[in-house]
Design an enzyme around this catalytic site. Structure first.
Site, PDB file in Angstrom:
ATOM      1  N   GLU A 105      11.783  36.706  31.659  1.00  0.00           N
ATOM      2  CA  GLU A 105      11.293  37.656  32.799  1.00  0.00           C
ATOM      3  C   GLU A 105       9.857  36.637  33.412  1.00  0.00           C
ATOM      4  O   GLU A 105       9.995  37.065  34.800  1.00  0.00           O
ATOM      5  CB  GLU A 105      11.360  38.869  32.145  1.00  0.00           C
ATOM      6  CG  GLU A 105      12.504  39.985  32.110  1.00  0.00           C
ATOM      7  CD  GLU A 105      12.512  41.234  31.124  1.00  0.00           C
ATOM      8  OE1 GLU A 105      11.751  41.175  29.995  1.00  0.00           O
ATOM      9  OE2 GLU A 105      12.689  41.818  32.104  1.00  0.00           O
ATOM     10  N   GLU A 125      17.539  41.949  25.017  1.00  0.00           N
ATOM     11  CA  GLU A 125      17.174  43.706  24.907  1.00  0.00           C
ATOM     12  C   GLU A 125      18.105  44.465  24.682  1.00  0.00           C
ATOM     13  O   GLU A 125      18.088  45.539  23.682  1.00  0.00           O
ATOM     14  CB  GLU A 125      16.726  44.238  25.941  1.00  0.00           C
ATOM     15  CG  GLU A 125      15.025  43.244  26.540  1.00  0.00           C
ATOM     16  CD  GLU A 125      15.244  42.015  27.288  1.00  0.00           C
ATOM     17  OE1 GLU A 125      16.142  41.171  27.510  1.00  0.00           O
ATOM     18  OE2 GLU A 125      14.141  41.605  27.400  1.00  0.00           O
TER      19      GLU A 125
END
Ligand SMILES: NC(=O)c1ccc[n+]([C@@H]2O[C@H](COP(=O)([O-])OP(=O)(O)OC[C@H]3O[C@@H](n4cnc5c(N)ncnc54)[C@H](O)[C@@H]3O)[C@@H](O)[C@H]2O)c1
Length: 692
Positions: A105, A125
């Site tokens: 990210e 995640e």
């Protein structure tokens, strides 16, 4: 410093330096922000490169900060990324090794990304029940395309950077030194304006609604009880349908929602439970390990063969010993057949097959094992046979060899006492099929050496098992608890249930298999053998006699094509057995029990709380070091539903006082003797505490 700043001519270099994987902990995040500020201040700097020291770019959040205030403390990862993205000077992520989760990210927030081949790229995640919460669901689809991004986010799977080389994710693949290449790239783009920002990209996808609906339908089926995968689809859908900042908000809200779900908490519990299990308080992490370069296995039966395969799969040569050539040949042939089947399914190449088969050899002579670094005994479950074997091992094995027993019920301390080196003896309790099941109960005897324990724990990782340490007791952690579960299942049959009803209720709760299907698979004769011993050694422990009646008829389960259920040749499906069901009903009658309708709720509570109560005793006695170890045993060895986090975690979510209340109410039923609440359970419930 976990992120350092330096200038290399007119290019600033921020180096992430937070071993082992440059987790984005608070100090590292602060370092990045400071670096960007310094670069902004110096007019001579024209571009910034962010690079990772050591094993990779960044593995994402620093798991050591999980559940601590530092995880959310400003600058949060969101803040860092927005500062990087808003920089007036181009920021280039230079990727090697890993760019995962928050690490990826961060890279997506940079203006450019360059990478070397062989880097692992992922947003994993979902594997811990959440979604990428720092813009990943909004930026990845914009740069990679809707479909591939959605697949990556929903599956959490890792893709190698080389496979992504032709996508827009990477502006350039670097061959040779990464930093040199990244700096050269930075110089090249330093004057390009406006700065490219992924947030500005508009996703174009024909019939996105149709695709997203299709994705939802597919994901719903695969996700089962886990909410995160579908929320991932919702978040990715926002990248197509909403303005960037609105999408970011939605992602944030979904993230916060998911963090609170029991399923996500259960997944994180299992994630950390696996890591914690290998830590033993009185065995320091720097305990010197013994080298395991070769292995031996005694007994080439069901377990011996599977255990040998574990070593071969890890590249460790292993010699199996049997008493007779015929048994040895049979054992070796079974192993070969297992590998052939795996190869047929395309999960093993011919080369791997040849290598593994060559690593497993057989012998009838103990002397040939003498130089092995570890020997695992998997002979009949009989103390006399174990005695013969361990006395012989003590005689022949080189000094320093680890002598392990795969016993499932016998006293490891007694086994150790057959040798003059009890510190070298340990229990390694594999589960059947031993080459498949993840769990390895590591039984620490009273005299087991700390280095032997540490080495066996390390070995469990080498052979890709979840090693959980248990103290010595009858059945260790897993089987001791399952005995109470099976006991309750037996009582339920007397009171009014049939095997199918019990199994279905427990499977609906999420178990991979109900107790009767499980017993049929394992062999009902094993439980019978144990019970017969109990009748003599512990006559006060009560059991339903139905299972004995079943075994007296020779209905041992799948291996006899009939057990609690009937089985057809070449088919593992369980068919209800009229004969057995009649036998059960007749037995109730003979005992003068009026059969009643039992609810599924009662079935599940009695079975699961029986596990919890025994688990609490096990904890109290110090047989298990921590509640999460018990949960790991049940998640990896007994098919306990992962989304419920294991029996002890599940009890916490129900509330321990509710569990105790239920136990008291079941104690008023037909078998009060099986329902004495464990003192620890009662105490925690009274104090309003949990196991974890
Ligand atoms: N089967 C399971 O599900 C399971 C699970 C965990 C642990 N265990 C334990 O593993 C051990 C082995 O169980 P199994 O199911 O593989 O049994 P098995 O009967 O399939 O195999 C035992 C093998 O040991 C050999 N053997 C017996 N005595 C020997 C000796 N003195 N020297 C050399 N070989 C000898 C036998 O010939 C046989 O091939 C037992 O202690 C059992 O409790 C079994």
């Amino acid at each position: 410093m976990t992120a350092t700043y330096r200038e290399q001519g007119d290019i600033a270099v921020i180096t992430l330096n937070n071993p082992p994987v440059n987790g984005l902990g608070h100090a590292t995040r602060t370092g990045i922000v400071e670096g960007i500020a310094k670069a902004a201040e110096n007019a001579a700097v024209t571009a910034v490169v962010i690079v990772g020291e050591g094993r990779g770019f960044s593995g994402g959040a620093d798991i050591r900060e999980f559940n601590t205030p530092k995880a959310m403390q400003e600058p949060s990862l969101m803040t860092v990324i927005s500062i990087v993205e808003a920089s007036d000077k181009p920021v280039i992520a230079a990727i090697h090794g890993v760019a995962m989760g928050g690490g990826l990210e961060l890279a997506l927030g940079c203006h450019y990304r360059v990478a070397v081949a062989g880097a692992q790229i992922a947003l994993p995640e979902v594997n811990i029940g959440i979604l990428p919460g720092a813009g990943g669901t909004q930026r990845l689809p914009r740069i990679l395309g809707l479909e591939p991004a959605l697949n990556m986010i929903v599956s959490g799977k890792t893709i190698m950077s080389d496979k992504l080389a032709s996508t827009k994710l990477f502006d350039q693949m670097i061959t040779g030194d990464l930093l040199v290449g990244a700096v050269a790239f930075a110089k090249k783009v330093s004057t390009v304006r406006p700065l490219p920002k992924i947030r500005d990209i508009k996703i174009t996808y024909p019939n996105a609604d149709g695709y997203l609906q299709f994705a939802r339908n597919t994901v719903r089926v695969v996700a089962g009880p886990f909410p995160a995968p579908l929320k991932c689809v919702d978040a990715v859908a926002a990248s197509v349908k909403m303005k960037f900042d609105d999408g970011l908000n939605l992602e944030r809200n979904l993230f916060l929602e998911l963090v609170q779900t029991t399923e996500s908490k259960a997944l994180r519990h299992a994630f950390f439970g696996e890591r914690t299990a290998s830590k033993v308080p009185d065995v320091p992490s720097d305990t010197p390990l013994r080298m395991i370069k070769s292995a031996a296995v005694i007994g080439a039966g069901t377990m011996g063969g599977g255990i040998a395969m574990n070593f071969a799969n890890a590249g460790i040569p292993v010699k199996m010993l049997e008493m007779k050539q015929e048994a040895l040949d049979k054992g070796l042939a079974t192993i070969r057949k297992n590998y052939e089947n795996t190869m047929k399914k395309g999960r093993l190449t011919q080369e791997q097959f040849d290598k593994r088969v060559a690593l497993i050899t057989g012998t009838l002579a103990y002397e040939e094992l003498a130089q092995a670094d570890i020997v695992v005994e998997a002979v009949f479950e009989d103390m006399g046979v174990k005695e013969t074997v361990f006395k012989k091992l003590d005689e022949v094995m080189k000094q320093g060899a680890i002598l392990a027993s795969n016993t499932s019920t016998l006293d490891v301390d007694k086994i150790a006492a057959f040798t003059k080196r009890p510190h070298d003896v340990i229990g390694t309790h594999f589960f059947s099929p031993a080459n498949v099941m993840k769990l390895l109960e590591i039984v620490r005897g009273a005299k087991t050496g700390k280095d032997v324990l540490a080495t066996t724990l390390a070995l469990s990782k080498t052979i890709k098992k979840t090693g959980v340490v248990s103290g010595v007791c009858d059945g260790f952690i897993g089987n001791r608890m399952v005995e109470q579960y099976i006991r309750q299942a037996g009582f339920l049959l007397e009171e009014g249930c049939l095997p199918e009803q019990v199994d279905k209720a427990v499977e609906k709760f999420g178990f991979a298999m109900g107790p009767f299907r499980m017993s049929d698979l394992a062999g009902n004769d094993i439980g019978w053998y144990i019970r017969k011993r109990r009748y003599v050694e512990k006559p006060e422990v009560t059991y339903s006699k139905v299972a004995d009646l079943l075994c007296e008829k020779g209905l041992f389960g799948q291996k006899t094509s009939a057990g609690w259920y009937d089985y057809k040749a070449g088919d593992r499906k369980a068919y209800a057995s009229t004969e057995v069901n009649t036998m059960i009903v007749d037995h109730s009658k003979a005992m003068g029990i009026e059969r009643r309708k039992v609810s599924d709720k009662e079935i599940v509570e009695r079975l699961v709380y029986a596990l919890v109560n025994e688990g609490a005793l096990i904890l109290e006695e110090g047989i298990a070091m921590r509640a999460s170890d018990i949960d790991m045993v049940y998640l990896t060895g007994y098919g306990f539903p992962l989304f419920r986090g294991g029996p002890m975690f599940y009890a916490d979510t129900v509330g321990l006082s509710n569990v105790v209340m239920a136990i008291h109410s079941y104690a008023k039923g037909s078998h009060p003797e099986a329902w004495t609440p464990a003192p620890l359970l009662t105490k925690l419930a009274q104090e309003g505490k949990t196991f974890s």
